[in-house]
Write a protein that holds these residues in place. Structure first.
Motif, PDB file in Angstrom:
ATOM      1  N   VAL A   1      30.571  43.862  27.542  1.00 16.44           N
ATOM      2  CA  VAL A   1      29.458  44.773  27.277  1.00 16.44           C
ATOM      3  C   VAL A   1      29.060  45.416  28.601  1.00 16.44           C
ATOM      4  N   GLU A   2      29.068  46.734  28.609  1.00 15.11           N
ATOM      5  CA  GLU A   2      28.719  47.456  29.832  1.00 15.11           C
ATOM      6  C   GLU A   2      27.202  47.502  30.006  1.00 15.11           C
ATOM      7  N   HIS A   3      26.729  47.108  31.181  1.00  8.16           N
ATOM      8  CA  HIS A   3      25.300  47.182  31.480  1.00  8.16           C
ATOM      9  C   HIS A   3      25.005  48.183  32.592  1.00  8.16           C
ATOM     10  N   THR A   4      26.035  48.525  33.393  1.00 13.93           N
ATOM     11  CA  THR A   4      25.864  49.526  34.444  1.00 13.93           C
ATOM     12  C   THR A   4      27.092  50.432  34.464  1.00 13.93           C
TER      13      THR A   4
ATOM     14  N   GLU B   1      29.760  39.109  26.491  1.00 13.95           N
ATOM     15  CA  GLU B   1      28.594  38.756  25.703  1.00 13.95           C
ATOM     16  C   GLU B   1      29.008  38.504  24.257  1.00 13.95           C
TER      17      GLU B   1
ATOM     18  N   GLY C   1      30.139  46.175  36.518  1.00 13.12           N
ATOM     19  CA  GLY C   1      29.331  46.885  35.539  1.00 13.12           C
ATOM     20  C   GLY C   1      29.388  46.317  34.141  1.00 13.12           C
ATOM     21  N   SER C   2      30.216  45.293  33.909  1.00 10.53           N
ATOM     22  CA  SER C   2      30.338  44.708  32.574  1.00 10.53           C
ATOM     23  C   SER C   2      30.302  43.198  32.650  1.00 10.53           C
ATOM     24  N   ARG C   3      29.906  42.580  31.561  1.00 14.90           N
ATOM     25  CA  ARG C   3      29.949  41.125  31.443  1.00 14.90           C
ATOM     26  C   ARG C   3      30.297  40.766  30.005  1.00 14.90           C
TER      27      ARG C   3
END
Length: 757
Positions: free
Chosen positions: A165-168, A140, A136-138
């Motif tokens: 950075v959480e995207h999901t 950035e 859920g994170s990558r």
């Protein structure tokens, strides 16, 4: 015992009962025992720093991040490839929470005989960032924002942070990333990174680890081995303050990132005093008057007064007039036709004319020890004319500088008339670079050698100065020698060349306001590659270093630290050849992470935050104490204040990040009551690594004694939301130091705020 401590004690005991499904490790610590600080009212109970003794038991997994490869004096500061966790661990925690209760770290070489720790005096860990990530994170790159503490971490790129950075979001609502970079510098191996129960860092469905280390290669390949030996300094640049001999030569000055002559500072705006200058605009982009940091004169009186103080017009006849014209640019302009007369005009009309419209070439001549005439043409390039004594000795000129300390590009004419190009060092010949000039003529008349040269405006390499046909001033230095070839000068001076359009076109007359101390900005350029790093505002009024005019606060006084220390840069002067280039050092960052299965009835989540009292980058210079000062009195102190937000934040752990060997202590006080909350005094190594007793005990290097709160072994976590905190850092100042750091790296938790006895 207050209610909070009773609650924490119950939760800790539940952890013991609730973890029966795991197989607790019986292995000893990877790095041995650890030392802790004692908070002022800590109980006498003894906490074991052996993770196998952790209440309820723990499991662990190990990862290696790398490889890291470097040569002597090289900085390694970039993200390593992400490392995937063991598949069975990923499968086990898919859709579940992992509670990380601590970790250990080392830097190791992989050998057939197993891991071998790399001594910290061989490869200095300046700091690192480390994260566990779920799907859920990558990672950035995001702009730094003081309102978001996550973005205030140290980063290879000024103005930005490299963070998860959480995207999901996770279905459970648990975090999808976890940061474990605290006590993350030279102290990282022997500082305790455990949390007292019931506290833990929690992540849902962990999958991989991302690490961005900053390492500095200080290994003297001729005098030191890779398994532990007495430190012997290698070559160091002129700005290094570290001793090179004697009993105090226990550390490398490279770890402090000194300024070198491989670096050129470009200062935005003026110097220390208000001044006046001319400006030619890029009319294809804008017709605004006085762009950038320059400002306009708003009245004719201001305009005419400024013109009389412009150094390039001093001694000339100046005709002044004002009026309304749609042909001339608005505001204050000056025209000069190369005679002894100049015309200054103040235009009250809001015309659309642009300063410098149609200008292709600017020209100027300045007499000095070496006379300089310069023609800069957008279409024809640069024509450089030098005149110096033809007495069999060398003469030369350095461009875009007023001193040799800024690694200037220079043209040297030797006693026989041979032309060479160089990057100069601080009172040193520097290094010769490839010639980019074409010799148009080289003549001698009446004891004066005149050399006419041509070259493109753009430098052949970043080490060659790039001329700008719109830049109407150029600082330069000149020198004369008393030998046929370049050597120490017998005379030198600095001057400024003023350039004007080759046709009498008007140019803007602009005010250059002097930036107050702490507001001097610009860029730092690494000449071998041309890479530039921004130097923004960095010191705040709540920090003592600004009021004390610490050199780190302003590019005009900056002489070392993070801004001169980036990935792939070598920390030697340009004239110093990098030694041992065929002997690279390769190793890995190794982490062992201790965990339990997350149970919301047992664990309380913590999160980390890093504050700074050493400027935006957390760093500052330590000035050397006065000669004759007793050693025990050679200390330097900086202070700052921080007020955490929220309503229920409590301290759980305090880690003080600073650098060997100067770091002495950090203290945190309640600034309302004066109550001491935590004092940490690092342990300084005594050299037991050489005897083989302790591989982590390199002389002078540090281990941090951290403060902990929670459970029955420690004090109750103090409430800090809304509490002004006074932070004091003390360092040893027997020698001067660049880039010292004062970073309280804190772990906090949201806890009930009501406390009763």
């Amino acid at each position: 015992m207050n209610k909070m401590m009773k609650c924490l004690a119950v939760l800790a005991s539940v952890v013991v009962l609730g973890q029966g499904a795991i197989t607790p490790t019986k292995d000893p610590n990877m790095n041995g025992e650890y030392m802790l600080a004692r908070t002022p009212n800590q109980p006498n109970a003894t906490w074991s720093t052996q993770f196998r003794d952790y209440p309820g038991g723990v499991e662990y997994f190990e990862v290696y991040a790398g490889p890291i490869t470097s040569t002597y004096s090289e900085v390694f500061w970039t993200a390593l490839p992400e490392v995937h966790l063991p598949p069975d661990l990923v499968q086990r925690f898919a859709g579940k929470g992992m509670a990380v209760v601590g970790f250990e770290a080392d830097q190791v070489r992989k050998t057939p005989e197993g891991d071998v720790s790399v001594p910290i005096n061989v490869a200095y860990n300046h700091h690192y960032g480390a994260q566990i990530l779920s799907k859920g994170s990558r990672m950035e790159k995001v702009p730094r924002n003081p309102a978001d503490p996550r973005t205030m971490r140290l980063s290879p790129e000024p103005g930005y942070a490299f963070i998860p950075v959480e995207h999901t979001p996770s279905a459970s609502g648990l975090p999808t990333s976890l940061t474990f970079g605290y006590s993350n510098g030279g102290e990282f191996r022997k500082s305790y990174h455990g949390l007292p129960p019931p506290f833990a860092q929690v992540i849902d469905s962990p999958e991989r680890i991302a690490v961005t280390p900053m390492q500095i290669d200080t290994w003297n390949r001729d005098e030191m081995n890779l398994t532990g030996s007495k430190f012997v300094p290698g070559p160091a640049p002129k700005w290094s303050y570290a001793p090179l001999s004697g009993p105090d030569a226990t550390y490398s000055g490279l770890l402090e990132c000194p300024l070198t002559t491989r670096i050129r500072k470009h200062i935005t705006g003026g110097g220390w005093n208000d001044s006046v200058t001319t400006q030619i605009l890029d009319c294809s982009a804008s017709n605004a008057q006085c762009s950038g940091s320059l400002s306009n004169y708003t009245t004719a009186e201001e305009c005419f007064t400024a013109a009389r103080t412009l150094p390039g017009l001093i001694g000339l006849q100046i005709a002044t007039s004002s009026g309304s014209s749609t042909i001339l640019p608005p505001g204050c302009t000056v025209s000069f036709a190369g005679t002894n007369k100049a015309s200054v005009y103040f235009n009250t009309a809001k015309s659309q004319a642009c300063c410098g419209a149609g200008v292709d070439t600017i020209m100027g001549t300045q007499q000095s020890l070496v006379n300089l005439s310069l023609s800069l043409s957008e279409s024809k390039g640069a024509t450089i004319t030098l005149e110096g004594p033809a007495n069999g000795d060398w003469f030369g000129i350095g461009f875009n500088t007023l001193s040799m300390s800024n690694a200037p590009y220079a043209i040297i004419v030797d006693g026989s008339g041979k032309i060479t190009e160089h990057v100069l060092g601080e009172h040193l010949a520097g290094v010769q670079i490839n010639n980019s000039v074409t010799v148009v003529s080289n003549t001698v008349k009446a004891g004066v050698r005149q050399v006419v040269l041509q070259r493109p405006l753009k430098g052949m390499t970043p080490q060659h100065h790039t001329f700008d046909a719109r830049d109407t001033t150029l600082d330069f230095i000149t020198a004369l020698g008393n030998t046929p070839t370049l050597a120490y000068h017998t005379d030198k001076t600095a001057a400024t060349l003023y350039l004007w359009p080759s046709t009498p076109s008007p140019v803007c007359l602009c005010s250059v306001p002097a930036a107050p101390f702490g507001k001097g900005t610009g860029t730092i350029e690494y000449l071998p590659t041309g890479e530039s790093i921004g130097f923004p505002f960095r010191c705040a009024p709540y920090e003592s270093i600004l009021g004390n005019r610490n050199p780190t606060c302003d590019i005009r006084t900056y002489v070392g630290g993070l801004s001169t220390c980036h990935h792939g840069w070598h920390l030697l002067d340009a004239e110093q050849e990098v030694p041992w280039q065929n002997q690279t050092l390769t190793y890995y960052m190794k982490y062992r992470l201790y965990f339990q299965e997350y149970d919301p009835s047992h664990h309380i989540q913590v999160f980390d935050i890093t504050w700074s009292i050493g400027g935006d980058t957390g760093e500052y210079d330590v000035p050397q104490c006065a000669p004759g000062t007793p050693v025990e009195q050679c200390t330097h102190t900086i202070t700052g204040t921080v007020t955490p937000g929220g309503t229920d934040l409590h301290f759980i752990a305090a880690h003080y990040h600073c650098h060997a060997p100067t770091c002495l202590s950090m203290e945190i006080y309640n600034n309302k009551t004066g109550e001491l909350i935590c004092k940490e005094e690092p342990y300084h190594g005594v050299g037991n690594d050489v005897s083989g007793q302790d591989k982590f005990d390199e002389s002078g290097y540090i281990a941090q004694r951290v403060c902990l709160w929670g459970s029955s072994y420690f004090e109750s976590p103090p409430l800090v939301s809304g509490v002004p905190l006074f932070i004091k850092a003390v360092t040893n100042s027997t020698y001067g130091h660049h880039g010292e750091m004062a970073l309280p790296q804190m772990l906090l938790a949201h806890l009930p705020t009501k406390k009763t006895s």
